[in-house]
Design an enzyme around this catalytic site. Structure first.
Site, PDB file in Angstrom:
ATOM      1  N   ARG A 159       0.820  -1.222   0.000  1.00  0.00           N
ATOM      2  CA  ARG A 159       0.000   0.000   0.000  1.00  0.00           C
ATOM      3  C   ARG A 159       0.852   1.270   0.000  1.00  0.00           C
ATOM      4  O   ARG A 159       0.437   2.307  -0.521  1.00  0.00           O
ATOM      5  CB  ARG A 159      -0.943  -0.019   1.207  1.00  0.00           C
ATOM      6  CG  ARG A 159      -2.026   1.081   1.186  1.00  0.00           C
ATOM      7  CD  ARG A 159      -3.032   0.859   2.299  1.00  0.00           C
ATOM      8  NE  ARG A 159      -4.152   1.797   2.240  1.00  0.00           N
ATOM      9  CZ  ARG A 159      -4.342   2.804   3.085  1.00  0.00           C
ATOM     10  NH1 ARG A 159      -3.471   3.003   4.067  1.00  0.00           N
ATOM     11  NH2 ARG A 159      -5.384   3.602   2.967  1.00  0.00           N
ATOM     12  N   ILE A 219      -7.179   7.519  -1.019  1.00  0.00           N
ATOM     13  CA  ILE A 219      -7.036   6.055  -1.054  1.00  0.00           C
ATOM     14  C   ILE A 219      -7.833   5.523   0.131  1.00  0.00           C
ATOM     15  O   ILE A 219      -7.691   6.009   1.259  1.00  0.00           O
ATOM     16  CB  ILE A 219      -5.545   5.635  -0.981  1.00  0.00           C
ATOM     17  CG1 ILE A 219      -5.406   4.094  -0.979  1.00  0.00           C
ATOM     18  CG2 ILE A 219      -4.842   6.227   0.217  1.00  0.00           C
ATOM     19  CD1 ILE A 219      -3.952   3.629  -1.047  1.00  0.00           C
ATOM     20  N   SER A 220      -8.715   4.582  -0.115  1.00  0.00           N
ATOM     21  CA  SER A 220      -9.599   4.075   0.938  1.00  0.00           C
ATOM     22  C   SER A 220      -8.822   3.356   2.025  1.00  0.00           C
ATOM     23  O   SER A 220      -7.738   2.802   1.788  1.00  0.00           O
ATOM     24  CB  SER A 220     -10.649   3.125   0.348  1.00  0.00           C
ATOM     25  OG  SER A 220     -11.524   3.809  -0.522  1.00  0.00           O
ATOM     26  N   GLN A 221      -9.383   3.344   3.230  1.00  0.00           N
ATOM     27  CA  GLN A 221      -8.759   2.624   4.330  1.00  0.00           C
ATOM     28  C   GLN A 221      -8.720   1.131   4.002  1.00  0.00           C
ATOM     29  O   GLN A 221      -9.584   0.609   3.283  1.00  0.00           O
ATOM     30  CB  GLN A 221      -9.523   2.868   5.621  1.00  0.00           C
ATOM     31  CG  GLN A 221     -10.925   2.271   5.642  1.00  0.00           C
ATOM     32  CD  GLN A 221     -11.757   2.746   6.810  1.00  0.00           C
ATOM     33  OE1 GLN A 221     -12.516   3.686   6.688  1.00  0.00           O
ATOM     34  NE2 GLN A 221     -11.613   2.075   7.947  1.00  0.00           N
ATOM     35  N   PRO A 222      -7.716   0.399   4.511  1.00  0.00           N
ATOM     36  CA  PRO A 222      -7.587  -1.028   4.204  1.00  0.00           C
ATOM     37  C   PRO A 222      -8.859  -1.835   4.475  1.00  0.00           C
ATOM     38  O   PRO A 222      -9.204  -2.728   3.699  1.00  0.00           O
ATOM     39  CB  PRO A 222      -6.429  -1.476   5.104  1.00  0.00           C
ATOM     40  CG  PRO A 222      -5.584  -0.248   5.219  1.00  0.00           C
ATOM     41  CD  PRO A 222      -6.558   0.893   5.287  1.00  0.00           C
TER      42      PRO A 222
END
Length: 224
Positions: free
Chosen positions: A46, A72-75
């Site tokens: 990431r 960027i979206s959270q994991p």
């Protein structure tokens, strides 16, 4: 304590194995049960998808800015949406609306035979291409295009992932789902809820899942 780093930002080993393991443990605690998805989240680095100044936070469970008003979206959200789409099986042809920096795209490339990804902001398309090439994601077709109308000429798709929030479920995208296909999409404006859309021979079923927070889904394209 600082996360150990190498001088090569594109390297897989920039962060310690302990840091990544904490992310995987957290995903399991948050209800991610698909081990295929867990393994892909462990594999995809990431940190290469965010600016150098933010890379130390790459494996925290937070969304991070990637420029141009996008994130960027959270994991957890990446893993959750991927798990929902997979539904325990390898995907064939997938449409992603909103490439962003390409992180979710890279995850989808590992669980799908073919990924078509659309991004409306040209500089993000260029960034995503660089990242995906570095990871040898050769089964991804990335285009600078208006994702709100989908990609009718290449459908139907057995899975569609929308990574921006729409005020409603776009019928254009529902029509591009194959029978038996699934779509995950955030729906709402000030308050958003992740929805699962399933197309069956009998019709379309919509299921509200959980509150989320995404940037808005916009039509058209942008050069900057």
């Amino acid at each position: 304590m600082a996360i150990p780093r190498t001088s090569n930002k594109t390297g897989i080993g920039m962060t310690s194995s302990r840091t990544r393991e904490r992310m995987l443990t957290r995903l399991r605690e948050q209800g991610i049960q698909d081990e295929v998805v867990i393994n892909v989240m462990a594999e995809i680095p990431r940190h290469i998808f965010v600016d150098e100044a933010l890379s130390i936070r790459a494996y925290e469970d937070v969304s991070l800015p990637i420029g141009y008003g996008q994130t960027i979206s959270q994991p957890y959200i990446v893993a959750k949406m991927t798990q929902i789409l997979r539904n325990g099986k390898q995907l064939n042809k997938v449409l992603e609306i909103g490439t962003g920096c390409g992180y979710q795209t890279a995850v989808l490339s590992r669980v799908s035979n073919e990924v078509f990804s659309l991004e409306r902001i040209r500089p993000l398309v260029m960034k995503a291409r660089t990242h995906l090439r570095a990871l040898k994601c050769t089964n991804v077709k990335l285009d600078h295009a208006d994702g709100s109308i989908g990609l009718k000429d290449y459908g139907p798709f057995d899975a569609i992932m929308v990574t921006a929030a729409s005020s409603h479920v776009p019928q254009e995208l529902v029509d591009q789902l194959a029978v038996g296909g699934r779509m995950v999409i955030p729906v709402g404006t000030s308050e958003q809820v992740l929805h699962l859309i399933e197309r069956t021979a009998q019709g379309v079923q919509k299921t509200a899942l959980e509150p989320v927070k995404f940037v808005p889904l916009l039509g058209g394209t942008a050069l900057s």
